[in-house]
Design an enzyme around this catalytic site. Sequence first.
Site, PDB file in Angstrom:
ATOM      1  N   LYS A 151       2.438   9.291   3.231  1.00 28.72           N
ATOM      2  CA  LYS A 151       3.585   9.791   3.997  1.00 28.72           C
ATOM      3  C   LYS A 151       4.602  10.515   3.118  1.00 28.72           C
ATOM      4  O   LYS A 151       5.103  11.562   3.496  1.00 28.72           O
ATOM      5  CB  LYS A 151       4.322   8.642   4.697  1.00 28.72           C
ATOM      6  CG  LYS A 151       3.643   8.106   5.927  1.00 28.72           C
ATOM      7  CD  LYS A 151       4.620   7.304   6.780  1.00 28.72           C
ATOM      8  CE  LYS A 151       5.264   6.139   6.056  1.00 28.72           C
ATOM      9  NZ  LYS A 151       4.318   5.049   5.735  1.00 28.72           N
TER      10      LYS A 151
ATOM     11  N   ARG B 236       9.997   1.309  12.132  1.00 26.50           N
ATOM     12  CA  ARG B 236       8.914   0.469  11.651  1.00 26.50           C
ATOM     13  C   ARG B 236       8.674  -0.728  12.557  1.00 26.50           C
ATOM     14  O   ARG B 236       7.765  -1.513  12.288  1.00 26.50           O
ATOM     15  CB  ARG B 236       9.281  -0.059  10.270  1.00 26.50           C
ATOM     16  CG  ARG B 236       8.378   0.387   9.130  1.00 26.50           C
ATOM     17  CD  ARG B 236       8.933  -0.256   7.884  1.00 26.50           C
ATOM     18  NE  ARG B 236       8.109  -0.132   6.723  1.00 26.50           N
ATOM     19  CZ  ARG B 236       8.213   0.856   5.840  1.00 26.50           C
ATOM     20  NH1 ARG B 236       9.011   1.858   6.064  1.00 26.50           N
ATOM     21  NH2 ARG B 236       7.473   0.836   4.759  1.00 26.50           N
TER      22      ARG B 236
ATOM     23  N   ARG C 126      -2.854   2.516  -7.875  1.00 32.40           N
ATOM     24  CA  ARG C 126      -1.548   2.973  -8.376  1.00 32.40           C
ATOM     25  C   ARG C 126      -0.537   1.828  -8.428  1.00 32.40           C
ATOM     26  O   ARG C 126       0.671   2.014  -8.366  1.00 32.40           O
ATOM     27  CB  ARG C 126      -1.013   4.111  -7.504  1.00 32.40           C
ATOM     28  CG  ARG C 126      -0.725   3.679  -6.090  1.00 32.40           C
ATOM     29  CD  ARG C 126       0.254   4.591  -5.390  1.00 32.40           C
ATOM     30  NE  ARG C 126       0.778   3.895  -4.239  1.00 32.40           N
ATOM     31  CZ  ARG C 126       1.219   4.472  -3.139  1.00 32.40           C
ATOM     32  NH1 ARG C 126       1.237   5.773  -3.043  1.00 32.40           N
ATOM     33  NH2 ARG C 126       1.682   3.752  -2.141  1.00 32.40           N
TER      34      ARG C 126
ATOM     35  N   ARG D  41       2.075  -0.794  -9.060  1.00 33.69           N
ATOM     36  CA  ARG D  41       3.240  -0.917  -9.950  1.00 33.69           C
ATOM     37  C   ARG D  41       3.241  -2.328 -10.519  1.00 33.69           C
ATOM     38  O   ARG D  41       2.601  -3.223  -9.981  1.00 33.69           O
ATOM     39  CB  ARG D  41       4.534  -0.665  -9.172  1.00 33.69           C
ATOM     40  CG  ARG D  41       4.648   0.743  -8.615  1.00 33.69           C
ATOM     41  CD  ARG D  41       5.998   0.928  -7.939  1.00 33.69           C
ATOM     42  NE  ARG D  41       6.034   0.245  -6.651  1.00 33.69           N
ATOM     43  CZ  ARG D  41       6.105   0.874  -5.479  1.00 33.69           C
ATOM     44  NH1 ARG D  41       6.141   2.184  -5.429  1.00 33.69           N
ATOM     45  NH2 ARG D  41       6.161   0.197  -4.347  1.00 33.69           N
TER      46      ARG D  41
ATOM     47  N   ARG E 123       2.002  -6.267   2.686  1.00 28.05           N
ATOM     48  CA  ARG E 123       2.548  -5.049   3.285  1.00 28.05           C
ATOM     49  C   ARG E 123       1.645  -4.519   4.397  1.00 28.05           C
ATOM     50  O   ARG E 123       2.127  -4.101   5.449  1.00 28.05           O
ATOM     51  CB  ARG E 123       2.694  -3.947   2.239  1.00 28.05           C
ATOM     52  CG  ARG E 123       3.895  -4.112   1.368  1.00 28.05           C
ATOM     53  CD  ARG E 123       4.379  -2.782   0.788  1.00 28.05           C
ATOM     54  NE  ARG E 123       5.495  -3.070  -0.080  1.00 28.05           N
ATOM     55  CZ  ARG E 123       5.395  -3.175  -1.403  1.00 28.05           C
ATOM     56  NH1 ARG E 123       4.249  -2.931  -2.013  1.00 28.05           N
ATOM     57  NH2 ARG E 123       6.455  -3.489  -2.121  1.00 28.05           N
TER      58      ARG E 123
END
Length: 194
Positions: free
Chosen positions: A24, A99, A138, A140, A151
């Site tokens: 997004k 959301r 990716r 973190r 999530r």
Amino acid sequence: MVDVADHSRASACLVLLGPPGCGKGTQAARLSERLDIPAISTGEMLRAAVTEGSELGQRVGGIMAGGTLVDDQTMADVVRDRLGRDDAQHGFLLDGYPRTLPQAATLSSVLEGRQQQLDAVLFLEVPEAVLLSRALARQRADDTEEVIRHRLHVYEEETSPLVGYYNERNLLRRVNGDQSMDEVTASLLEALEG
Ligand code: ADP
């Protein structure tokens, strides 16, 4: 229909919807430039608040780190404020908001108060297996696999009902997010023209 060609009269009120890791952010930046409307990312706004150490940032930092949603009332204040700024008066692209179903209702009443309404909700579809492998690639430092899975779970529970909600209102445009970045951008623009 959204006028993609004529930048001088851009006035599209758009939402970009999709699961975490669907791309997004990248696409929001591209569409923003192409359509000449601000991309408004609530995630980025909250992260900036955390970095600044503002009162808002101190309140939401821990919630965000755990992959849980910030409460609807706080988000309503953040979004109402942001949409009130000059650059958003003739259109915007929301990334990361709404959301939840209550957030969708809030957005519609905020827009109603401004004599605006949504023109389209672009839904970036990406299979869950692809999302998970992208997210893990990716990762973190503070993003454990557990947080990533959480999530995705929160998305399924809280956010995915918006697909049906906007579909019923004839606003939903489905776009295949499992393509190259350029192909996704082209598909999004095509979906707006259609
Ligand atoms: P992603 O990393 O999935 O793109 P964002 O950058 O949009 O996520 O948002 C990061 C975090 O900020 C979310 O996990 C959530 O805690 C918070 N957040 C952002 N937008 C909202 C919202 N509309 N409602 C509640 N919480 C939000």
